[in-house]
Write an enzyme that holds these catalytic residues in place. Sequence first.
Site, PDB file in Angstrom:
ATOM      1  N   ARG A  50      85.425 138.928 -27.585  1.00 19.85           N
ATOM      2  CA  ARG A  50      85.559 137.475 -27.480  1.00 19.85           C
ATOM      3  C   ARG A  50      84.234 136.716 -27.662  1.00 19.85           C
ATOM      4  NH1 ARG A  50      87.039 134.900 -23.702  1.00 19.85           N
ATOM      5  NH2 ARG A  50      88.308 133.410 -24.837  1.00 19.85           N
TER       6      ARG A  50
ATOM      7  N   CYS B  49      75.700 148.257 -33.983  1.00 20.04           N
ATOM      8  CA  CYS B  49      74.755 147.853 -35.006  1.00 20.04           C
ATOM      9  C   CYS B  49      75.209 146.586 -35.725  1.00 20.04           C
ATOM     10  CB  CYS B  49      74.530 148.998 -35.991  1.00 20.04           C
ATOM     11  SG  CYS B  49      73.825 150.407 -35.147  1.00 20.04           S
ATOM     12  N   GLU B  50      75.176 145.496 -35.026  1.00 18.34           N
ATOM     13  CA  GLU B  50      75.488 144.160 -35.538  1.00 18.34           C
ATOM     14  C   GLU B  50      74.697 143.186 -34.680  1.00 18.34           C
ATOM     15  OE1 GLU B  50      77.896 143.234 -37.875  1.00 18.34           O
ATOM     16  OE2 GLU B  50      78.836 145.199 -38.114  1.00 18.34           O
TER      17      GLU B  50
ATOM     18  N   GLY C 265     100.153 134.146 -21.041  1.00 19.29           N
ATOM     19  CA  GLY C 265      99.403 135.390 -21.199  1.00 19.29           C
ATOM     20  C   GLY C 265      98.078 135.301 -20.476  1.00 19.29           C
ATOM     21  N   ARG C 266      97.165 134.527 -21.080  1.00  8.14           N
ATOM     22  CA  ARG C 266      95.806 134.422 -20.543  1.00  8.14           C
ATOM     23  C   ARG C 266      95.788 134.013 -19.069  1.00  8.14           C
ATOM     24  NH1 ARG C 266      91.348 133.355 -23.802  1.00  8.14           N
ATOM     25  NH2 ARG C 266      92.750 132.582 -25.429  1.00  8.14           N
TER      26      ARG C 266
ATOM     27  N   TYR D 158      84.669 134.408 -30.893  1.00  6.26           N
ATOM     28  CA  TYR D 158      84.908 132.982 -30.627  1.00  6.26           C
ATOM     29  C   TYR D 158      83.693 132.272 -30.022  1.00  6.26           C
ATOM     30  CZ  TYR D 158      89.730 134.919 -30.200  1.00  6.26           C
ATOM     31  OH  TYR D 158      90.910 135.582 -30.363  1.00  6.26           O
TER      32      TYR D 158
ATOM     33  N   GLY E  77      99.736 129.482 -23.681  1.00  5.85           N
ATOM     34  CA  GLY E  77      98.615 128.625 -24.035  1.00  5.85           C
ATOM     35  C   GLY E  77      97.843 128.001 -22.895  1.00  5.85           C
TER      36      GLY E  77
HETATM   37  C1  LIG Z   1      99.323 134.779 -27.882  1.00  6.02           C
HETATM   38  C2  LIG Z   1     100.627 134.157 -27.685  1.00  6.02           C
HETATM   39  C3  LIG Z   1     101.030 133.729 -26.415  1.00  6.02           C
HETATM   40  C4  LIG Z   1     100.144 133.791 -25.197  1.00  6.02           C
HETATM   41  O1  LIG Z   1      99.165 132.800 -25.254  1.00  6.02           O
HETATM   42  P1  LIG Z   1      98.180 132.556 -24.018  1.00  6.02           P
HETATM   43  O2  LIG Z   1      97.279 131.487 -24.495  1.00  6.02           O
HETATM   44  O3  LIG Z   1      97.468 133.821 -23.754  1.00  6.02           O
HETATM   45  O4  LIG Z   1      99.036 132.118 -22.880  1.00  6.02           O
HETATM   46  C5  LIG Z   1     102.315 133.231 -26.277  1.00  6.02           C
HETATM   47  N1  LIG Z   1     103.147 133.135 -27.349  1.00  6.02           N
HETATM   48  C6  LIG Z   1     102.778 133.517 -28.583  1.00  6.02           C
HETATM   49  C7  LIG Z   1     103.734 133.400 -29.707  1.00  6.02           C
HETATM   50  C8  LIG Z   1     101.513 134.033 -28.796  1.00  6.02           C
HETATM   51  O5  LIG Z   1     101.149 134.394 -30.030  1.00  6.02           O
END
Ligand SMILES: *Cc1c(COP(=O)(O)O)cnc(C)c1O
Length: 413
Positions: A312, A342-343, A275-276, A316, A239
């Site tokens: 994205r 085509c959107e 992740g991000r 979003y 997150g």
């Molecule tokens: C998507 C997700 C993450 C990664 O989130 P980021 O915001 O990209 O760090 C981690 N855990 C779970 C369960 C997720 O669904």
Amino acid sequence: MDHFVYKDSELYAEGVPLSRIAREVGTPVYVYGSAAFEGHLLAFDAAFSRVPHLVCYSVKVASNLALLAKVAKLSLGADIVSGGELFRALTAGIPASKIVYSGVGKTAAEMAEALDAGILAFNVESAPELDLLSQIAKDRGRQAPVAFRVNPDVDPGTHPYVATGLKESKFGVPVEEAFALYLRAKDDPNVNPMGMDCHIGSQLTSVTPFADALSRLKALLARLREAGLAISHLDLGGGLGIRYDQETPPSPAEYAQTIVEGLAGEPVTLILEPGRVVAGNAGVLVVSVLYDKLTPERRFLVTDGAMNDLIRPSLYGSHHSIVPVAQTSAEPVKVNVVGPVCESGDFLAKDRLLPPVPAGGLLAVKSAGAYGFTMSSNYNARPRAAEVLVEGDAYRVVRARETRQDLIRGETP
Ligand SMILES: *Cc1c(COP(=O)(O)O)cnc(C)c1O
């Protein structure tokens, strides 16, 4: 540190000019920087060095085998949300003992696959999921390692589509229900309630929601300890946000400090699922300008990259910085950067100031490494883009551009 910088007015990925990749591989193309990806992973891991921990990279964010192989090489783990991601992670060499499995809709087949592989933990998100997992573990003569995904009901202050820890969300179970599920699991020989999990959302730009979630989880840990349940793993999900535009997210070090302080010696192994923050700024999407189209109302740069390549902005309303690959001193003009789909929702940027780029010119859509290629589709029968990994002065295609044949694979007229 930005690994995509101009040298002699040419945008580079590490030591390779993006124009060379575009010429040799074609566009649209995702380009990842190896140093950035690994550097982000290492910085995140190092931030938690004071406590026992395991970094489990979130596979859904950018799941190319070449990237997952980097994760494996650094001896880190994976957070998966499907059997397909389990397959990817294992194929890339990430050991099952470092894989945690989240998601509200695990199927029986997926559970069996993950049990047989011997994953570290199932992040269980409902009572019926626990029942099914218990049954499948019993059938296979195994004990399933379980962490309940607790929904701590905190507002992450992010886009509603990526807020996952509010009580109206489909994710996790409320604290009281989690307590009851732990007691149930304690008496079930087919499951081992060894962990606690939460993931409250994505692209968080403040540490406060993480601290709030942690304190709620700690209260639950204390109650469980009184009830005779020793939880050894605490998974705080992912997150942590990144800078796309003007955001000022906490650094991994600040984030880690908040969490380690909040833990205050709690005797658990931490699991983190970033992740991000790992992949986002380690990748760009390079597109070619097809037309500079003037209408009475607007100026459109029509590119060969579209919402099917990077959804994205459409999904979003996200901001991605867009820069010309060949630097110019020409006066910027206000444009919408759009694709051929085509959107009317197909855009990469709206009302953006960009120097004029002629047809055939290249644009780099920055911060596209996370939720870019993995969310791409074949909408409008568009083959998915190639993926390229740059390592120093060399690059290699790590996923070939899809072909016409790929588009109809498995179909019967
Ligand atoms: C998507 C997700 C993450 C990664 O989130 P980021 O915001 O990209 O760090 C981690 N855990 C779970 C369960 C997720 O669904």
